[in-house]
Design a protein around this motif. Sequence first.
Motif, PDB file in Angstrom:
ATOM      1  N   UNK A 180       0.833  -1.217   0.000  1.00 52.82           N
ATOM      2  CA  UNK A 180       0.000   0.000   0.000  1.00 52.82           C
ATOM      3  C   UNK A 180       0.859   1.256   0.000  1.00 52.82           C
ATOM      4  N   UNK A 181       2.138   1.088   0.279  1.00 54.99           N
ATOM      5  CA  UNK A 181       3.044   2.234   0.283  1.00 54.99           C
ATOM      6  C   UNK A 181       3.580   2.547  -1.104  1.00 54.99           C
ATOM      7  N   UNK A 182       3.961   1.502  -1.854  1.00 53.33           N
ATOM      8  CA  UNK A 182       4.520   1.753  -3.189  1.00 53.33           C
ATOM      9  C   UNK A 182       3.485   1.628  -4.304  1.00 53.33           C
ATOM     10  N   UNK A 183       2.246   1.247  -3.994  1.00 52.52           N
ATOM     11  CA  UNK A 183       1.167   1.154  -4.988  1.00 52.52           C
ATOM     12  C   UNK A 183       0.014   2.048  -4.543  1.00 52.52           C
ATOM     13  N   UNK A 184       0.059   3.291  -4.971  1.00 48.70           N
ATOM     14  CA  UNK A 184      -0.936   4.282  -4.551  1.00 48.70           C
ATOM     15  C   UNK A 184      -1.717   4.766  -5.754  1.00 48.70           C
ATOM     16  N   UNK A 185      -3.058   4.742  -5.645  1.00 49.42           N
ATOM     17  CA  UNK A 185      -3.908   5.283  -6.708  1.00 49.42           C
ATOM     18  C   UNK A 185      -3.940   6.812  -6.578  1.00 49.42           C
ATOM     19  N   UNK A 186      -3.200   7.478  -7.408  1.00 52.18           N
ATOM     20  CA  UNK A 186      -3.133   8.939  -7.358  1.00 52.18           C
ATOM     21  C   UNK A 186      -3.008   9.488  -8.767  1.00 52.18           C
ATOM     22  N   UNK A 187      -3.279  10.742  -8.939  1.00 53.56           N
ATOM     23  CA  UNK A 187      -3.227  11.383 -10.241  1.00 53.56           C
ATOM     24  C   UNK A 187      -1.846  11.252 -10.860  1.00 53.56           C
ATOM     25  N   UNK A 188      -0.804  11.450 -10.059  1.00 56.61           N
ATOM     26  CA  UNK A 188       0.547  11.411 -10.588  1.00 56.61           C
ATOM     27  C   UNK A 188       0.994   9.997 -10.983  1.00 56.61           C
ATOM     28  N   UNK A 189       0.303   8.966 -10.467  1.00 56.46           N
ATOM     29  CA  UNK A 189       0.663   7.603 -10.846  1.00 56.46           C
ATOM     30  C   UNK A 189      -0.273   7.029 -11.918  1.00 56.46           C
ATOM     31  N   UNK A 190      -1.265   7.822 -12.316  1.00 58.13           N
ATOM     32  CA  UNK A 190      -2.230   7.389 -13.327  1.00 58.13           C
ATOM     33  C   UNK A 190      -1.567   7.423 -14.709  1.00 58.13           C
ATOM     34  N   UNK A 191      -1.561   6.286 -15.419  1.00 58.52           N
ATOM     35  CA  UNK A 191      -0.810   6.202 -16.680  1.00 58.52           C
ATOM     36  C   UNK A 191      -1.400   7.073 -17.777  1.00 58.52           C
ATOM     37  N   UNK A 192      -2.685   7.417 -17.689  1.00 55.78           N
ATOM     38  CA  UNK A 192      -3.326   8.265 -18.691  1.00 55.78           C
ATOM     39  C   UNK A 192      -3.401   9.717 -18.258  1.00 55.78           C
ATOM     40  N   UNK A 193      -2.599  10.090 -17.316  1.00 59.68           N
ATOM     41  CA  UNK A 193      -2.627  11.474 -16.833  1.00 59.68           C
ATOM     42  C   UNK A 193      -2.320  12.428 -17.982  1.00 59.68           C
ATOM     43  N   UNK A 194      -3.236  13.367 -18.240  1.00 60.37           N
ATOM     44  CA  UNK A 194      -3.054  14.356 -19.306  1.00 60.37           C
ATOM     45  C   UNK A 194      -3.564  13.925 -20.664  1.00 60.37           C
ATOM     46  N   UNK A 195      -4.074  12.676 -20.801  1.00 60.17           N
ATOM     47  CA  UNK A 195      -4.583  12.177 -22.085  1.00 60.17           C
ATOM     48  C   UNK A 195      -6.067  12.493 -22.205  1.00 60.17           C
ATOM     49  N   UNK A 196      -6.499  12.902 -23.407  1.00 59.44           N
ATOM     50  CA  UNK A 196      -7.901  13.234 -23.639  1.00 59.44           C
ATOM     51  C   UNK A 196      -8.793  12.011 -23.386  1.00 59.44           C
ATOM     52  N   UNK A 197      -9.992  12.285 -22.880  1.00 55.48           N
ATOM     53  CA  UNK A 197     -10.921  11.207 -22.545  1.00 55.48           C
ATOM     54  C   UNK A 197     -11.302  10.391 -23.765  1.00 55.48           C
ATOM     55  N   UNK A 198     -11.581  11.073 -24.931  1.00 56.42           N
ATOM     56  CA  UNK A 198     -11.987  10.346 -26.133  1.00 56.42           C
ATOM     57  C   UNK A 198     -10.844   9.464 -26.672  1.00 56.42           C
ATOM     58  N   UNK A 199      -9.607   9.920 -26.452  1.00 55.37           N
ATOM     59  CA  UNK A 199      -8.458   9.118 -26.872  1.00 55.37           C
ATOM     60  C   UNK A 199      -8.335   7.866 -26.017  1.00 55.37           C
ATOM     61  N   UNK A 200      -8.592   8.027 -24.695  1.00 49.55           N
ATOM     62  CA  UNK A 200      -8.538   6.874 -23.784  1.00 49.55           C
ATOM     63  C   UNK A 200      -9.592   5.851 -24.158  1.00 49.55           C
ATOM     64  N   UNK A 201     -10.804   6.330 -24.476  1.00 50.97           N
ATOM     65  CA  UNK A 201     -11.900   5.426 -24.850  1.00 50.97           C
ATOM     66  C   UNK A 201     -11.538   4.641 -26.112  1.00 50.97           C
ATOM     67  N   UNK A 202     -11.007   5.372 -27.115  1.00 53.30           N
ATOM     68  CA  UNK A 202     -10.623   4.704 -28.366  1.00 53.30           C
ATOM     69  C   UNK A 202      -9.492   3.701 -28.125  1.00 53.30           C
ATOM     70  N   UNK A 203      -8.522   4.081 -27.285  1.00 53.15           N
ATOM     71  CA  UNK A 203      -7.394   3.206 -26.973  1.00 53.15           C
ATOM     72  C   UNK A 203      -7.868   1.927 -26.274  1.00 53.15           C
ATOM     73  N   UNK A 204      -8.738   2.075 -25.272  1.00 55.83           N
ATOM     74  CA  UNK A 204      -9.248   0.904 -24.546  1.00 55.83           C
ATOM     75  C   UNK A 204     -10.013  -0.033 -25.462  1.00 55.83           C
ATOM     76  N   UNK A 205     -10.693   0.536 -26.448  1.00 58.30           N
ATOM     77  CA  UNK A 205     -11.434  -0.284 -27.409  1.00 58.30           C
ATOM     78  C   UNK A 205     -10.481  -1.156 -28.229  1.00 58.30           C
ATOM     79  N   UNK A 206      -9.332  -0.572 -28.615  1.00 56.87           N
ATOM     80  CA  UNK A 206      -8.364  -1.347 -29.381  1.00 56.87           C
ATOM     81  C   UNK A 206      -7.686  -2.394 -28.515  1.00 56.87           C
ATOM     82  N   UNK A 207      -7.374  -2.053 -27.267  1.00 54.43           N
ATOM     83  CA  UNK A 207      -6.754  -3.024 -26.367  1.00 54.43           C
ATOM     84  C   UNK A 207      -7.694  -4.200 -26.132  1.00 54.43           C
ATOM     85  N   UNK A 208      -8.985  -3.918 -26.087  1.00 52.49           N
ATOM     86  CA  UNK A 208      -9.981  -4.982 -25.920  1.00 52.49           C
ATOM     87  C   UNK A 208      -9.871  -5.987 -27.064  1.00 52.49           C
TER      88      UNK A 208
END
Length: 614
Positions: A180-208
């Motif tokens: 719980x110390x080295x695995x924290x759900x936070x904005x700075x650890x979010x891999x899509x930080x700064x990525x547009x929402x529509x881009x994330x949706x399209x990306x997740x669709x391709x990963x699926x």
Amino acid sequence: MLIFFPTPYPDELLYSVCARYHVRSGNISYKRTLDDIFENRGLTASVFLPSGIGSLVKSINNAGIFNEQKVIYKHTMFLFFTAFHSEEKSQQIYQSMCSDDGKSIYVRAGINASGVSQNKYLRFCPLCMKEDKEKYGECYWHRSHQVPGVHCCIKHLSPLYNSSVRTAPDNKHRFQIPTTTNCIEAKESYVFDGVKKETIVAYLDFVKKLALYIEQLMNDPFPKHHLQWFDQKYRSKLMEMNMAYYTGRVKQKTWREYFSSFYDNEVLQLFSSSLSDEGDWLSMIVQKNRKSFHPIRHLLVMSALGLSLEDVFSREIEEPFGKPNWFCLNTVCQHHHQPVIENVTITLCEKTKAPIGTFTCHCCGFSYTRRGPDKNEKDRYRKTRVKQYGHVWNEKLQEYAGMGLGLRELSRKMGADPNTIKRYLNTVIDCNLDTERKEAHIEDRQNWLSLQRKYPEKTINQLRKLEKALYMRLYRNDKEWLKANSPVTIKRTSPVKIDWYKRDNEMLKKVTKIVEILLESDSNPVRITIGKVGYLIGERALLEKSLDKMPKTKTYLNGKVETVEQFQERRIIYVIRRFKENGEVLAPWKVMRVAGIDDYNKWIEFINRQIEKI
């Protein structure tokens, strides 16, 4: 030998298993943990493609649960990173991972030069962590969360987070478990930080769509192929989609436009495969080259072309007209509908760019074309146009015409329409009535006789090579005269027919005798191979070229020929027996040195077993 070692969880990295051992062992020093597990304090705690696995398995000493292949296949990224490598390259990486020297692993795997960025931190999925905690009582690092270019969990399709544990830490010997110390759900650890929402949706669709591909590549060993196999597969599919010519040249502009319409460049950037970056990987991956590409880029191309893993790895490459041989379609040829044509010349239709195959029978000169590609087996008996009927067809036409057959009967026998028959017959008649041609015919006869007076020692075939055109004119128009006024053909005596049954029995006796001598000899062992046995009995060429004609000998040799590993075992046994007879100390290292064996980890157990038998 280790007293205990944690049982790996499904999809768990070997790094994670070692980290759990470090915590449970109570070791304060990471080097002590390395010493426990690998008996080598100098090893690096590599996350993706670790080395020292042979030493690990030896320390655990439980082949029923742990063996090198199971550890490498199920708990490292080996299968994923080597999926598109050749068998030779994959084996080199595999052996490096088994050994204690892992310096060349990442270079051989082409990871650093692939253009796809490596993850700087170990990643985790909050949902997976929750499930692991409930099911196993602890968390661990998942392999599938560490795939470069894949920023979401392929199980939950939820975004991943970066932990604070670096994949290449300052301390290269450190093992860390997820907490719980080295695995924290936070904005700075979010891999899509700064990525547009529509881009994330399209990306997740391709990963699926790619999730099943990724999971299969990580867990299932697919057939190995040379690097050119994959670009040939892609070009073959591009031909079907009219984005490449049947000569193999890709319409790069059309291909790029199609690919760009399939993936947005923002999505490709998340896959570390942008088309605007330096280096045109999209063009090169469908060209003939020796460069390997990152598995993620292969999967992007496969998905865009609608290819499955089975299509790419298991199905043979399709040719527009299939594989040789092809059929002669001359109805009056003795090889009619027989597969005697070995080669096809492929050109492209100027209008449709469809492949056009030209097939020529070397026996009768009949040449035809067919517009491709072939769609079924019946197409192999189809012709689009006859380019040349050939000398056999012309001779048969004149023979049948002299028998008084009608135009329709000639058309049926010759396999050509009545207008074609009429045109060829008129040509023959015109030749007979043409006075100038008659004079030329007389001149050809005189020239042929003069040629024989000039070269009285030459045969008819040698004269033919000197004046090919002259010979063919006489052959077509005055065959009987040519036959009566040419050097007599010397008949060759038929070769002596070999009794292969008798030869097989004789050869079996010789081979059996020499193999028994080699196996029973008290001198240094000699490896039993077909070439060596053939050399010793003075029949090496016969065994290497005609062994299939001697089934008894072949069956016997197949049971006696030794692989390199079998021969090494025999050498080791020979050295141990010699040491025993001479009263020398049976030290494994000394046995290996005298036997010429250098792979200590591979042979130590076998040597010890043989020593115990003595």
